[in-house]
Structure formats: structure tokens, C-alpha cells
Design a protein around this motif. Structure first.
Motif, short mmCIF file in Angstrom:
data_model
loop_
_atom_site.label_atom_id
_atom_site.label_comp_id
_atom_site.label_asym_id
_atom_site.label_seq_id
_atom_site.Cartn_x
_atom_site.Cartn_y
_atom_site.Cartn_z
N SER A 1 12.55 22.75 3.80
CA SER A 1 13.73 22.09 4.35
C SER A 1 13.43 20.60 4.49
O SER A 1 12.27 20.18 4.42
N VAL A 2 14.46 19.83 4.76
CA VAL A 2 14.28 18.39 4.95
C VAL A 2 13.27 18.16 6.08
O VAL A 2 12.41 17.29 6.02
N ASP A 3 13.39 18.97 7.08
CA ASP A 3 12.49 18.88 8.22
C ASP A 3 11.04 19.10 7.77
O ASP A 3 10.14 18.32 8.11
N ASP A 4 10.83 20.18 7.02
CA ASP A 4 9.48 20.48 6.52
C ASP A 4 8.95 19.34 5.67
O ASP A 4 7.82 18.90 5.84
N GLN A 5 9.80 18.89 4.75
CA GLN A 5 9.36 17.87 3.80
C GLN A 5 8.95 16.58 4.51
O GLN A 5 7.90 16.01 4.23
N THR A 6 9.79 16.13 5.43
CA THR A 6 9.48 14.85 6.08
C THR A 6 8.28 14.98 7.00
O THR A 6 7.48 14.06 7.09
N THR A 7 8.14 16.11 7.65
CA THR A 7 6.97 16.31 8.51
C THR A 7 5.70 16.24 7.66
O THR A 7 4.74 15.55 7.99
N GLU A 8 5.71 16.95 6.55
CA GLU A 8 4.56 16.99 5.67
C GLU A 8 4.27 15.60 5.10
O GLU A 8 3.13 15.18 5.01
N LEU A 9 5.32 14.89 4.73
CA LEU A 9 5.14 13.56 4.14
C LEU A 9 4.45 12.62 5.13
O LEU A 9 3.49 11.93 4.79
N VAL A 10 4.92 12.64 6.35
CA VAL A 10 4.33 11.76 7.36
C VAL A 10 2.86 12.11 7.56
O VAL A 10 1.99 11.24 7.65
N ARG A 11 2.59 13.41 7.59
CA ARG A 11 1.21 13.85 7.76
C ARG A 11 0.34 13.34 6.62
O ARG A 11 -0.74 12.78 6.82
N ILE A 12 0.85 13.51 5.38
CA ILE A 12 0.09 13.06 4.21
C ILE A 12 -0.18 11.56 4.27
O ILE A 12 -1.30 11.09 4.06
N LEU A 13 0.86 10.80 4.59
CA LEU A 13 0.71 9.35 4.58
C LEU A 13 -0.23 8.87 5.67
O LEU A 13 -0.96 7.91 5.50
N LYS A 14 -0.21 9.58 6.79
CA LYS A 14 -1.06 9.17 7.91
C LYS A 14 -2.50 9.63 7.71
O LYS A 14 -3.43 8.84 7.80
N GLU A 15 -2.67 10.90 7.43
CA GLU A 15 -4.01 11.47 7.40
C GLU A 15 -4.68 11.41 6.04
O GLU A 15 -5.83 11.03 5.92
N ASP A 16 -3.97 11.83 4.98
CA ASP A 16 -4.60 11.87 3.65
C ASP A 16 -4.68 10.49 3.01
O ASP A 16 -5.75 10.05 2.61
N GLU A 17 -3.56 9.83 2.92
CA GLU A 17 -3.54 8.56 2.20
C GLU A 17 -3.91 7.39 3.09
O GLU A 17 -4.27 6.32 2.61
N LYS A 18 -3.75 7.58 4.42
CA LYS A 18 -4.10 6.54 5.40
C LYS A 18 -3.35 5.24 5.10
O LYS A 18 -3.90 4.15 5.19
N VAL A 19 -2.10 5.36 4.74
CA VAL A 19 -1.33 4.14 4.53
C VAL A 19 -0.37 3.86 5.67
O VAL A 19 0.32 2.86 5.71
N LEU A 20 -0.32 4.76 6.65
CA LEU A 20 0.53 4.50 7.80
C LEU A 20 -0.33 4.29 9.03
O LEU A 20 -1.26 5.09 9.27
N ARG B 1 0.84 -1.19 0.00
CA ARG B 1 0.00 0.00 0.00
C ARG B 1 0.88 1.25 0.00
O ARG B 1 0.44 2.32 -0.39
N LEU B 2 2.14 1.09 0.44
CA LEU B 2 3.05 2.23 0.40
C LEU B 2 4.42 1.75 -0.07
O LEU B 2 4.95 0.77 0.45
N TYR B 3 4.94 2.43 -1.10
CA TYR B 3 6.26 2.08 -1.63
C TYR B 3 7.14 3.32 -1.55
O TYR B 3 6.79 4.36 -2.10
N ILE B 4 8.24 3.23 -0.85
CA ILE B 4 9.13 4.38 -0.75
C ILE B 4 10.42 4.05 -1.48
O ILE B 4 11.14 3.12 -1.11
N ALA B 5 10.70 4.81 -2.53
CA ALA B 5 11.89 4.55 -3.35
C ALA B 5 12.97 5.57 -2.99
O ALA B 5 12.80 6.76 -3.21
N CYS B 6 14.06 5.08 -2.43
CA CYS B 6 15.14 5.97 -2.00
C CYS B 6 16.34 5.86 -2.92
O CYS B 6 16.95 4.79 -3.02
N GLY B 7 16.66 6.93 -3.60
CA GLY B 7 17.82 6.92 -4.49
C GLY B 7 17.66 5.95 -5.64
O GLY B 7 18.62 5.39 -6.13
N VAL B 8 16.41 5.76 -6.07
CA VAL B 8 16.13 4.89 -7.21
C VAL B 8 15.79 5.77 -8.40
O VAL B 8 14.95 6.66 -8.26
N SER B 9 16.42 5.54 -9.54
CA SER B 9 16.18 6.45 -10.67
C SER B 9 14.80 6.23 -11.30
O SER B 9 14.19 7.14 -11.80
#
Lengths: 312, 805, 256
Positions: free
Chosen positions: C237-256, A255-263
């Protein structure tokens, strides 16, 4: 309404997440949760939560654990006994094997590795051509056998809890005696299987060294993910082939795929394109993967992944 | 995506990306590349990746050299690996004709300072231990070339392009191209439109369809080319240094190392043309099904030369479509008759040339002219006869012969005849051995009765030598007819005609009706663009003649330079007017018998033009010619050519009037020091360096004047001379290095045997300090140095008495 | 010893599948190959016969164009082949198994039948089970290791990550081969040429009394997997991006 049997997979006395997904696929049907060679009582409540009307605790005389054929005979007998119109399961390695045996015994049609099923219409949807197309298939038979791709259906607890009544069934079947499991070799470090994991995090060539996969493992541990590798990483010797996701490796549909450093080359993409949500982290803003994912972060994976791990 | 750009490049393969990269790198802003799928997904991703110096053309060799120079430093510049390996390469020969060809390359390469050497079979065996050298006579070895990974190299250039500010748009397909009133181009795509100044068609397999969008039909068709990757070979894996790439052109195969194994490529006898009516737009990144049966002969040939292949399994057989043109060279440069539309397609060795052609084409677009003469790849070298049907027939012949020995005197029969003069059948009856010049059948020489009508291809004097000599002597002593109907002819007329012509040539346009002037057209730097002769018909009408093979090129130049106020009109007369040239001391006598008018020397001076009835046909006769005899160029309505011909032959019978062919003409013009377009007259030289410096009139303005003045100030870097060479059975041809005291001082531009003076002749450019007549030097022919000496030009009839008689 | 290998003629996994109509695809232009999993079966069969003597027979059910795949199997060392011809591009596993059973009985039952674990086009993983059942033979699928000992065979298959079952079975048996069983050999040119002369017996499906239209699983529709429309790039920033990503995955996409 015909009865739908669902073969439940149990590990360490708990129902596997994937089985709940299968039960959700049968929502609205009269669900007969089938527990084979295990203790239904331990999992009764959970099964009821996901809609099981009846739980059949199947046993047979003979060493079930040593004979897939005997297991299949028992299952087939269960289908006949309770006149199940549909038999569903997970397309895990054991599920695929068992269902194929059952289908052969019953001489009924089976469709394996489906992502969708319409029990009323007797149609299923699955990938054809290694994830390039979806095929909708109509099944004509008295019993519809179907295994669902792990994690293809999101588990949702039944709106009306099922009764979950346990029935004991001692199948009157004999082992044809053709095959026998004589040994089980276990790998001490039992990792979550790539093809069954609900979340996969993959490291590409940018991982730069085998030991750097530890960084991804740390992240994976927090979210219950399996760790994969791209072909470039495998070619460079950073990961073993068994970790490879892609056309010449494993196909995954988490349900979630995270690609790190993959082109994101075509061959890798073929192995994970049916993932529900794809996140890509790459230093190169023009990497092909960014045109194929849902969410992207342009950055150094050695900065982003630890930060992500921390926030999870 | 940008909606306005300086240049739009269509196609994201190696070629397109290289052009975008170079334009951006050299400073142009607003460069946009459009790719309908993903980069490399046409022919590039499946290419074998060979990158050698080798090419038959002196100029294409330079493009290849540039590519190698670029690929070697690309990783450092962009941070993206290219997979470049320096392996060196070998080209083998198993017969004397091929050895001669290698000799030509050796000498030509020496003009470029390339490290190349002849190698014996033993030496080849040492360089490549897996090669069975049985039957080989020898080869050439270059240590400095190699191979590259096509996709990585392209991605590296893409990275570079983006770094320098170019915008690369993927999954964006061009659906149409229009020209706006302003002259700008409107490129329409499925994601929006872009207005731009320049368009580059680098669409590879789809280039013909893109060309159609602007009304052009280009000679490019795809053929499936196959190469085989073998499984791991221990003998290869165990090596410390990589194996050199080997081309065995006689077996039509190439072999190079790929990691721990080998790739075998081939050009089989029956090339399978693929989707010749148009490649589907959605074709991308797809291998074709290989046809092993079709290439079995080549595989076996490869096994003979490299026995280990017989014991090694096929790991992967790649069959992919590659574009081919009627002569196997690409289509590059301005697309006639359009303005600011460039072709960069028709590539069959695109990986070899991508780096270099990106550099040179970028320069061409930015500066208006290419840095080196790119005529060998110029898309305008094919005339309108090269339509789709011609292409499919011709290309079927070209493909299996991509490795055929290159002989300077060979004209292939395939897809001929196309254009013929009305007197073609008479030429046939006279046992003409025809050559193909820009689609025109033109007799090279006439064979005596009973002899086979075929000239043996050779680097040495062929079976035609004797007959050509006879034709020259006949011209010198009696009279002959040369058919030059194929001349490109253009009428320039209108109130602005004279001024415009004065603008476009360095020569002063004739002020008198009936005057003729040799009037070269120069480019903006003062280099030769076109060899033109202007005849003034009247105050507002001029008859311009240029080289037949340059028709498209020269008329394109004229067209894009025409004033927009309508004061000058340009009409193409090439297919309306025939030309028969009557030459020799008896020529006037022949003419006198059939003309109405006075053709005596007094009444009809040399280098003048008159309208005269020849028989019942009203002709325009120009009293000049390319062989340096008394002679008359008779221009006539083409539908009356046979009437003119009959009249001439009737009158000529008593004077033994005979047909004369192209080989004789070329021999004679060398003796007169007459320049040939794209031999002496090319992008590298100005008239000041030659014996036509007198055509430059500095008391007026003209295109190229600034360049001329600059050169005048600095002094000419090279001077054109005529050399007499002590050749044995092979005459200089061009691209022969000229040495003095061990130093290379110049290069020949053309050459041949002068039958009238009985000497082997070369024209060439050398350092001015050595240009004095009598100076001794060496000319290298087929790898051997020959004694030579500068002589005063012209060798034949130095005072031009015969011409002016 | 006699070994049959069931080989399927399938589109190369790298080929682009161009759909045609509701349920078809254009198969005339694309590259077809032997099902990659079947190749492990071919290699194993040829290796065994090289040791014990006997013959390897390729059995294919497919269109006549499948001949190219059969030839490539024979280039790996198979001795002869049987092609059951059908125009159907999609014959379900029930009918396929029936066809395989019929020709094997006709030709003489083998000691071992190899198949691939599943085909890369329809991915159903079951034909071999039906075949085994109908012939009364033992079957193990997804076999990554095989040892023969007289009339016994020991097969290994991986079930979950890190766990391998070792299964004992008697010959005759059906083995579904997968990666790890061996390294399929690359055919050499002389073998490719030799393969052209080996026998391919062609039988029409109808001759076996099987009606292609009587399948129990039928394709109703083939559709392309929808492409993703465009990524949302996270900024900051990396901090902003990762915070936002976790929020999206948890709340919007509900995959976490």
C-alpha cells in the motif's frame, strides 16, 4: 606533505555543508581552512572537527565584499604566503568565479566542478559532455586549484580532530580597480538553490497545476530540499524556467533526487543522472524513469507525496 | 522476459509497436516485442509526422485511411495523447502531366469514398494564405487528414499493447535467429532466448541485418532525410484554424504547421545514403549533421512557394536516416522462402502507415491472408536481382524522385539492365524500347528507324500509341514474336505431384499427357492467389507457368504448402528455360518450315502441348497464347534461344515476321478478356465472379473450396465485365470508378486501347445487376466521366476461331 | 566599435558520446554545434554592433571542422572570423587563452570580448578569466544582463538563488554570457547563404608559438558514466511503500 588550502564558504555565521564535503576530500592532508572576509572564531570548532590544522583568517585593506578581484588577490597572496600546494573550494557561483580569478593571477591550472580528487596523484575526476562521461585529468603545475561540485563528496568528520589554530593574515594586495559590485538585488523569497541543494524533489507534468507544487514544497521543507520541475511542466506553464532540471535547464547532482510524475525522457535524465540516489514516483509502471532510478513507487503522486511527507 | 511466445516482433518503432498492439488487441496472447534501445529511438522519433491519405496505390491509400482512423481514436482508447491534428492537405500541380496525375488520384480516391476535390490556385491561396500560388495550375484538397506526433503516437500504441497483454522488452537486442526442426523460431537476444511461432522483422534501419540472420538479403538502405523547423511565425500563431499540409511535388517539398510555426521537408537531388553497409547496432536517438548545402536548392524552392520562409530563422534542422527501397514502398508480408517470418520494414513514410499496416499485417498473420490486397507493399515483389548493389544504385534514383509524377507507362533507367534474354541484342537492333519487369528487360514496343528510343511518360496516349497499333495489326494479319522468357516456370514432379496439384488448384489437373489447363491457385478463402497454367508432361511430371512478377510470391506459396513426405519435388526452371511466343495467322506457316513434326491443326490441337524440334532444338510447344491469335508458346533451353530465334527469323522472313512488344500484348489480351494477375486476379475476387469460373471444379477438394462454396451460396457480390469506353486521348487504366445514375457501382481493374477492335476498353468488377451486355454506365478517367457500355466478352474473335484454327 | 566573440565547436548535448580508446571519443559522426552559451555572446555582440556600428569578429580555437560552427555564428550576423587550428580535441584553458590573446593582439584588440560562461563539453568556466588577466581587461562571468553606457558597462550575475550582483566595469572588458542575457536569433536562410562568403582567417596553433602538448591539464581517461542496473520497486500500500522508502533512505542509503 604539501599544504592544502580550502576556501570555506560561510553563511549566517555557519560553515556551509558543502565546504565540509571539500574538507573531507582533503582528508589526510595538512588542511589550511581559509576564511575570507569573515570571522574565523565563529566557525573554528566545526572546522577543527573536519580536520583543519590551521585556520587562516584572511583580510585585506579595501572593500573585499565589493571586489571579486580584490578577494582573488587576497587568496592568491595567501597561497603564496603559506606555500599551499593545493587550493580547493566549492564550485558554487562565487566559488567558480573566485577560483578562476585566482588561477589567472597565479597562472596555475584549475579544474572546476570535480566530483573526485586525488591530491597526492594530482588527478581529478569530473563530468565531461554534460554528464555523459567522467574524465580523469592529470594536473601539472606548482599549485593545483580545484573546485568540487556541491554535494559530490559526503562530509565525514576527520578521524583525528584538527588543531584548528587560527592565524590572522592581512593580505598586502591592491584592487586592480577593473570591476566593482555596485548593488546586490535580493529576491525576498530566498529559496535554496537548485544546483547546490543536497536533495532535490522534482515535479513533472503530472503535477497538473502550478499551485500543486506546494505539495512538493511541503515535503522539501522537511528534508531541506530544493524543488525542481521537468521541461514538460515548464512548457505547460506549471513552473518557471528557473526551476527546470534537464539538458536545457539546470544540471543537479544532489545526494537524493526524487522525481514525482516525471516520465524520465533522455533530456531530463541528462540533468540529474549523476545524483547519488534517485527515487521515482509515477503512475505509469512503464515510464522510462523506472529503468533509470534506484527505487521506484508506482502510484499517484497526490497519494504518495503527502504520505511520504508525513513519514519524514 | 518470456521464453515462449506466439509472435515476436523485432523493433520498437512505430511499425513494430503497431503490429504488437494490433496482434494483442485482436486477441493473440503471448505477444513479445524486442527493442534494443528505447521505443522510437531509430527513425521514428525524428520523423516529421505527416499523415495523409495520399498514395499512388489504391491499396496503400486504404492503409493510410486506416492509420488516420486509428490515430484519431487512440488517445481515447489508451489515455495517452498522440498529438493528432486534423489539418487537411493539399497537393499542387504546376504542369499538365502533374494535373493528369492528380486526375488519376481524384478518380481513384472516389473509389474509396474519400472526400477530395480539385482546387484552383485561388482556392489554394484561401486555404493556405502563406502560399504563393504563382505558376500553379491547380491541386487536390483533402480536408480530413493531418499530422501526428510520432513518439507520442507510438507510446500510445505501446500503452495499448501492454494493456492488451503484450510484453514490450526494452534494451534487449536480438543477436541471432534460428529455425528449429519443429518449424518454430528461436530468437536469441542478449537477455535470453525466446521460442516462438511467428517472427516479425520491424527493425527499420537494422532490418537488413536482422534479415541476414535468416539468410535473406533485403533491398533497404538508409538515406538522410532533412526537415527544418522554423522559429515562431506570427502569421501562423495568430491563426484560429491550422494550416493544411501542403506538398508541392514539382518543387519536391512539403510544408506543415507545427504549433506556432512551420516545418519544411524536402527530397533533394542527391540523397546521401547512410551506413549502406550496415547501421551500427549501437546507433540510437542521434541526429545526423545536416548538410545545408545539399538541400539549399530545395530550401530555395520552398521559399519561392512560401515567401515567409525567407524572412524566418531556422529554429532546428533535423537530419535523420530513413530507409528506402527500390521503389520507395515498404517491404511487408511473408518473407520468401521462409514460413511464419514476416517483414514490416523498408518504411520511408512509416508514420503515415504505421497504424494501418499494424492492423492489416496483424490480420495477415492471424488469418493467413491480408484483408486487402497488399501486393504493392509485398516484400516478394522484388526478385533476386534486387541485391545490395542493385539497391544502392536504384535507391539513389528513387530518393530524389519520391515526388516525381507517377505515370503508368514510365520505366526508369536507373540500375538497368539486370536480366536479359539471350536475344536482347537483337531486340536492341530492332529498336526496342525496353521496360523492366521483375528485373527482366522486356521490349514494350519497337520504334521505327530514326525515332527516339524513349516513350514519353504520360497518362494519355503516348508517342508509342501508333507503333503499338501497328504491332497489333501486324499480329492480327501476319505473324509476330513475343519474348516471354521472363515467365516463372516451375517443375512439379514425383509420385504425389498430381494429387498435390489437384489440392493446390481449383482446376482439375490434366489426366492426359500433353494436356494444358488454366489452373488458378486460390487462397483459403477462395480468392485468387496465383495465375497458373499447368502442362502435364507425364503422370509424374508437370510444367507450371505463372506470372513473371509473381515468381517469388507464387513459388513461396507452393513451397510452404508442399507435403513434408518428399512425394512432391519442386524445381525452379525460370532461368533454365526461355520462351518465345509465335503468334498470328501466318504463325503455323512459319513453324512448319522449321519443325520436325506435324503442327497442323489436326495433329496439334489448341490447348495442347508437344515436344517438338524447332530447328535443332528440342522444344516444348504449348499451343496457346495471351493475345488470342493462332499461336505457339515455344519453350526451349535458354542457352539455345539464339538458335531458335535464328530459325524462326529465317523461316519468318517471307511472312514478314516481326517482334511484338508488351504494350501490344496487353492491348490484345484486353480485347480477349484475358485476366492479369493482381489486376483482375487478386485477393478480393474469386473465379466465380469472372469469365474463368469454369476453371473451378467442385467435384474435388482444393484449397479455397470452402470459400467458393460459401460464395456460391450467397451469390457473387461483383461480376467481371468488359466495357467499351468513349475515351478521348486517355484510356482507362484501372482504379477508375464506375458510376450509374450517380451511384458508384464498381471499379475498373485494368484497361487500355484495343487496336484490333479500335475501341477503348476496360475490364472491371461491377454489381451483378448491371452486368448485362448493353447496360450503359460512366467510367471516370482523370477526373472526367466518360460514357461506357458493357459488352459481351471477348470483343475480338468472340468465337475464338482464330486461336483454334 | 569592435567586438570579439570566442566561440567553441562542441558536440551537441543531445549527441551520444561514443568513447574510443582510453581517452578519446568518436567525433566524426556526431552532430557538432556552437557552444550554446557562446550563442548568447554572439547575439549580444551582433545587437550591440547593430546599434553602434562596427564589426563582430568570431574567434575560435579548434579543429578545421569547426568551420561549420563559425559559419553558423556568421549567419547570426558576425562579420568575419579567425580560426586557430589545432588537431587537439582537448586544449586546456591556459593554452586556449594564450591562443586567443595572440590572435586578438595580432588582429587589433577589441572593445568587448564575449565568451560563454563555460563550454558544455569540458565545463571548466575559466578560459575567459585567463584571457582577461593576460590582456589586463576586466572580466565578469555568468552575465545575464548587460547595459552599456559609453565606456562603462553594468553587468548582472546571479550568485545564489534569488541574489543578483550588479557589477560596474570599464571597457575594454570580457563578458562571460549566460542564459537570460538575450534570446539568440535564429538564422534565416539568406543569412546562412551570405555567411558562406564571409572571411575566415585560418592560423595554425603552432604559428602562434604555442605547443599543444604543453598543456597543464591533461586527460588521462574518459569513461562512460555507469548506468543504473535496475530499480527496486517498492510494493504494498502507499503506506507500506512510503514507510519502507523512508527507512531505506535513512538507514541503507544514509541520504536523509
Amino acid at each position: 606533505m604539501a599544504r592544502t588550502g580550502i576556501l570555506i564558504e560561510i553563511e549566517n555565521n555557519a560553515v556551509k555543508e558543502t565546504s565540509f564535503g571539500v574538507m573531507t576530500a582533503a582528508a589526510g592532508e595538512e588542511i589550511y581552512a581559509l576564511v575570507l572576509d569573515d570571522d574565523a572564531a565563529l566557525v573554528k570548532d566545526k572546522l577543527a572537527e573536519y580536520g583543519a590544522a590551521v585556520i587562516v583568517n584572511i583580510t585585506a585593506s579595501g572593500e573585499l565584499s565589493k571586489s571579486p578581484d580584490l578577494q582573488a588577490q587576497a587568496l592568491a597572496a595567501t597561497v603564496k604566503e603559506y606555500q599551499l600546494g593545493t587550493l580547493l573550494g566549492t564550485a558554487s557561483a562565487t566559488g567558480r568565479d573566485l577560483f578562476a580569478r585566482v588561477a589567472a593571477i597565479l597562472d596555475e591550472p584549475l579544474v572546476s566542478d570535480c566530483v573526485q580528487i586525488n591530491i597526492t596523484e594530482k588527478t581529478v575526476k569530473k563530468s565531461h559532455f554534460s554528464g555523459k562521461t567522467f574524465a580523469t585529468l592529470k594536473v601539472k603545475g606548482s599549485v593545483l586549484l580545484c573546485t568540487l561540485r556541491p554535494n559530490s563528496i559526503e562530509p565525514v568528520a576527520a578521524s583525528g580532530k584538527g588543531a584548528g589554530n587560527i592565524i590572522e593574515f592581512l593580505a598586502n594586495v591592491a584592487d586592480p580597480g577593473l570591476i566593482q559590485i555596485v548593488e546586490i538585488k535580493k529576491d525576498t523569497a530566498a529559496k535554496l538553490d537548485l544546483t547546490e541543494a543536497p536533495i532535490v524533489i522534482t515535479g513533472g507534468r503530472a503535477i497538473k497545476a502550478a499551485e500543486n507544487y506546494k505539495m512538493l514544497e511541503a515535503c522539501a521543507q522537511k528534508i531541506g530540499a530544493a524543488v525542481g520541475a521537468s521541461r514538460a511542466a515548464v512548457d505547460a506553464g506549471f513552473a518557471p524556467h528557473s526551476m527546470q532540471v534537464g539538458q536545457t535547464g539546470k544540471t543537479v547532482s544532489p545526494r537524493l533526487y526524487i522525481a514525482c510524475g516525471v516520465s524520465g525522457a533522455v533530456q531530463h535524465f541528462a540533468g540529474m543522472k549523476t545524483s547519488k540516489v534517485i527515487v521515482a514516483i509515477n503512475e505509469d509502471k512503464d515510464a522510462p524513469i523506472f529503468s533509470k532510478c534506484d527505487y521506484g513507487i508506482v502510484g499517484d503522486i497526490f497519494d504518495v507525496v503527502p504520505a511520504l511527507t508525513e513519514k519524514l | 522476459m518470456k521464453t515462449n511466445a506466439r509472435a515476436v516482433i523485432i523493433g520498437g518503432g512505430a511499425i513494430g509497436v503497431s503490429v504488437a498492439y494490433h496482434l494483442a488487441k485482436y486477441g493473440w496472447k503471448d505477444i513479445v516485442l524486442l527493442e534494443k534501445h528505447e521505443l522510437t529511438s531509430g527513425s521514428t522519433w525524428m520523423a516529421a509526422g505527416n499523415v495523409s491519405f495520399y498514395h499512388p496505390s489504391f491499396y496503400c491509400t486504404q492503409i493510410n485511411m486506416k492509420s488516420i482512423e486509428i490515430y484519431k481514436q487512440l488517445e481515447q482508447e489508451t489515455g495517452q495523447s498522440t498529438g493528432w491534428h486534423t489539418t487537411g492537405s493539399i497537393r499542387t500541380a504546376d504542369n499538365p502531366g502533374r494535373m493528369d496525375e492528380l486526375g488519376y488520384y481524384y478518380s481513384m480516391n472516389r473509389c474509396l469514398g474519400l472526400d477530395v476535390s480539385f482546387v484552383s490556385p485561388e482556392e489554394m491561396g484561401k486555404l493556405h494564405p502563406l502560399m504563393n500560388t504563382d505558376g500553379l495550375l491547380g491541386g487536390l484538397y483533402w480536408p480530413d487528414d493531418g499530422d501526428v506526433d510520432p513518439a507520442s503516437m507510438t507510446q500510445a500504441m505501446a500503452k495499448g499493447a501492454r494493456k492488451y497483454g503484450a510484453e514490450l522488452n526494452l534494451h534487449t537486442r536480438v543477436t541471432g535467429i534460428e529455425q528449429k526442426k519443429s518449424g518454430e523460431w528461436l530468437v536469441k537476444t542478449d537477455k535470453g532466448d525466446i521460442t516462438c511461432e511467428f517472427v516479425v522483422n520491424a527493425a527499420g534501419l537494422w532490418a537488413p541485418q536482422v534479415s541476414k540472420m535468416v539468410g535473406l538479403e533485403i533491398p533497404s538502405i538508409a538515406i538522410a532525410h532533412t526537415h527544418i523547423l522554423y522559429e515562431k511565425i506570427n502569421a501562423v500563431e495568430d491563426r484560429d484554424i491550422m494550416l493544411p499540409l501542403v506538398r508541392d511535388p514539382d518543387k519536391s517539398v512539403y510544408l506543415r504547421q507545427e504549433m506556432d510555426s512551420l516545418i519544411l521537408g524536402m527530397y533533394e537531388a542527391k540523397g546521401q545514403q547512410w551506413k549502406k553497409n550496415g547501421v551500427p547496432w549501437d546507433y540510437a536517438q542521434q541526429e545526423l549533421s545536416p548538410d545545408i548545402d545539399n538541400i539549399a536548392d530545395c530550401i530555395e524552392a520552398g521559399m519561392e512557394r512560401f515567401p515567409i520562409l525567407g524572412d524566418t530563422g531556422f529554429k532546428h534542422v533535423t537530419a535523420g536516416p530513413i530507409t528506402y527501397t527500390p521503389n520507395g514502398d515498404p517491404l511487408v508480408g511473408p518473407a520468401a522462402p521462409l514460413k511464419n517470418f514476416f517483414q514490416a520494414c523498408g518504411y520511408s513514410f512509416g508514420i503515415t502507415q504505421a497504424g494501418g499496416i499494424g492492423h492489416y499485417l496483424a490480420g495477415w498473420i492471424m488469418n493467413g491472408e491480408p484483408e486487402i490486397d497488399l501486393w504493392p507493399v509485398d516484400s516478394r515483389r522484388f526478385g533476386s536481382h534486387a541485391n545490395w548493389a542493385y539497391n544502392t544504385e536504384k535507391i539513389a534514383d528513387v530518393y530524389p524522385r519520391l515526388y516525381a509524377t507517377f505515370f503508368p507507362n514510365e520505366f526508369r533507367d536507373a540500375a538497368r539492365p539486370n536480366r536479359t534474354s539471350p536475344i536482347y541484342e537483337y531486340q536492341k537492333k530492332a529498336n526496342a524500347v525496353f521496360g523492366d519487369y521483375y528485373g527482366w528487360e522486356c521490349p514494350n514496343y519497337f520504334a521505327p528507324e530514326g525515332e527516339v528510343l524513349y516513350e514519353t511518360p504520360s497518362w494519355r496516349r503516348s508517342n508509342a500509341f501508333e507503333h503499338v497499333g501497328n504491332e497489333c495489326r501486324h499480329t492480327m494479319n501476319k505473324a509476330g514474336i513475343i519474348d516471354l522468357t521472363r515467365f516463372a516456370k516451375t517443375k512439379i514432379s514425383g509420385p504425389g505431384a498430381k494429387d498435390w496439384l489437384n489440392h493446390i488448384t481449383c482446376q482439375r489437373v490434366p489426366e492426359k499427357d500433353g494436356a494444358i489447363a488454366l489452373s488458378p491457385m486460390l487462397d483459403h478463402k477462395g480468392h485468387f492467389k496465383s495465375d497458373m497454367t499447368i502442362t502435364r508432361v507425364s503422370e509424374e511430371e508437370f510444367f507450371c507457368v505463372t506470372a513473371s512478377v509473381g515468381k517469388k510470391h507464387d513459388q513461396h506459396w507452393m513451397l510452404v504448402n508442399l507435403p513434408s513426405d518428399g512425394s512432391v519435388q519442386m524445381d525452379d526452371l525460370t532461368y533454365k528455360i526461355g520462351c518465345l511466343v509465335l503468334v498470328g495467322p501466318e504463325s503455323r506457316k512459319v513453324l512448319e518450315k522449321i519443325v520436325y513434326g506435324d503442327v497442323s491443326n489436326a495433329a496439334f490441337k489448341f490447348s495442347t502441348s508437344q515436344q517438338i524440334y524447332v530447328g535443332r532444338t528440342k522444344c516444348r510447344i504449348n499451343r496457346m497464347n495471351y493475345v488470342g491469335e493462332l499461336g505457339f508458346e515455344i519453350f526451349h533451353p535458354i542457352e539455345q534461344q539464339i538458335a531458335v530465334y535464328h530459325a524462326l527469323m529465317e523461316a519468318g522472313r517471307q511472312f514478314d515476321l516481326k517482334f511484338i512488344g508488351m504494350h501490344a500484348m496487353d492491348s490484345m489480351r484486353l480485347e480477349k478478356g484475358y485476366l492479369a494477375w493482381k489486376s483482375e486476379m487478386n485477393v478480393h475476387h474469386t473465379p466465380l465472379e469472372t469469365n474463368v469460373a469454369w476453371t473451378v471444379k467442385l467435384d474435388k477438394e482444393f484449397i479455397g473450396k470452402q470459400g467458393i462454396l460459401k460464395q456460391k451460396e450467397k451469390g457473387i457480390p461483383l461480376k467481371l465485365v468488359c466495357l467499351v469506353v468513349d475515351a478521348k486521348d486517355s484510356d482507362p487504366w484501372g482504379y477508375n470508378p464506375i458510376f450509374k445514375d450517380g451511384e458508384r457501382i464498381g471499379m475498373t481493374s485494368s484497361g487500355g486501347y484495343g487496336h484490333r477492335v479500335e475501341k477503348s476498353i476496360a475490364l472491371g468488377y461491377i454489381k451483378p445487376e448491371f452486368a448485362a451486355p448493353g447496360t450503359k454506365m460512366n467510367v471516370e478517367i482523370l477526373g472526367r466521366e466518360r460514357n461506357a457500355q458493357v459488352v459481351t466478352m471477348p470483343l475480338y474473335d468472340p468465337k475464338n476461331e482464330k486461336m483454334k484454327s | 566599435m569592435k567586438i570579439c566573440v570566442c566561440v567553441k565547436h562542441v558536440p551537441d548535448t543531445a549527441a551520444n558520446i561514443k568513447l574510443a580508446g582510453e581517452k578519446g571519443f568518436e567525433d566524426s559522426e556526431i552532430k557538432f554545434v556552437a557552444n550554446p552559451y557562446d550563442e548568447y555572446g554572439i547575439e549580444e555582440a551582433v545587437s550591440i554592433i547593430e546599434k553602434h556600428g562596427g564589426e563582430v569578429v568570431i574567434v575560435t580555437v579548434g579543429k578545421s571542422s569547426a568551420v561549420t560552427t563559425i559559419r553558423s555564428a556568421m549567419a547570426m550576423g558576425a562579420h568575419r572570423a579567425i580560426l586557430v587550428k589545432t588537431d587537439s580535441r582537448f586544449l586546456d584553458s591556459d593554452l586556449t587563452a594564450k591562443a586567443l590573446k595572440a590572435v586578438m593582439e595580432q588582429d587589433g584588440l577589441p572593445d568587448i570580448i564575449f565568451t560563454g560562461k563555460g563550454s558544455v563539453d569540458t565545463e571548466n568556466f575559466q578560459t575567459q578569466y585567463r584571457l582577461a588577466k593576460s590582456l589586463g581587461m576586466s572580466i565578469v562571468n555568468e552575465v545575464s544582463s548587460l547595459t552599456l553606457d559609453g565606456d562603462k558597462a553594468l553587468a548582472q550575475r546571479e550568485t545564489i538563488a534569488g541574489e543578483k550582483q550588479v557589477i560596474e566595469m570599464r571597457l575594454p572588458c570580457v563578458i562571460g554570457a549566460t542564459k537570460g542575457l538575450n534570446e539568440p536569433r535564429y538564422p534565416k536562410f539568406p543569412d546562412i547563404m551570405k555567411a558562406k562568403k564571409k572571411e575566415i582567417k585560418e592560423i595554425d596553433l603552432s604559428e602562434l608559438g604555442i605547443d599543444a602538448s604543453q598543456g597543464k591539464v591533461v586527460i588521462e581517461k574518459l569513461e562512460p558514466v555507469p548506468e543504473r542496473s535496475g530499480a527496486k520497486m517498492l510494493e504494498g500500500s502507499v503506506d507500506d511503500q512510503t514507510t519502507e522508502l523512508v527507512r531505506i533512505l535513512k538507514e541503507d542509503e544514509k541520504v536523509l
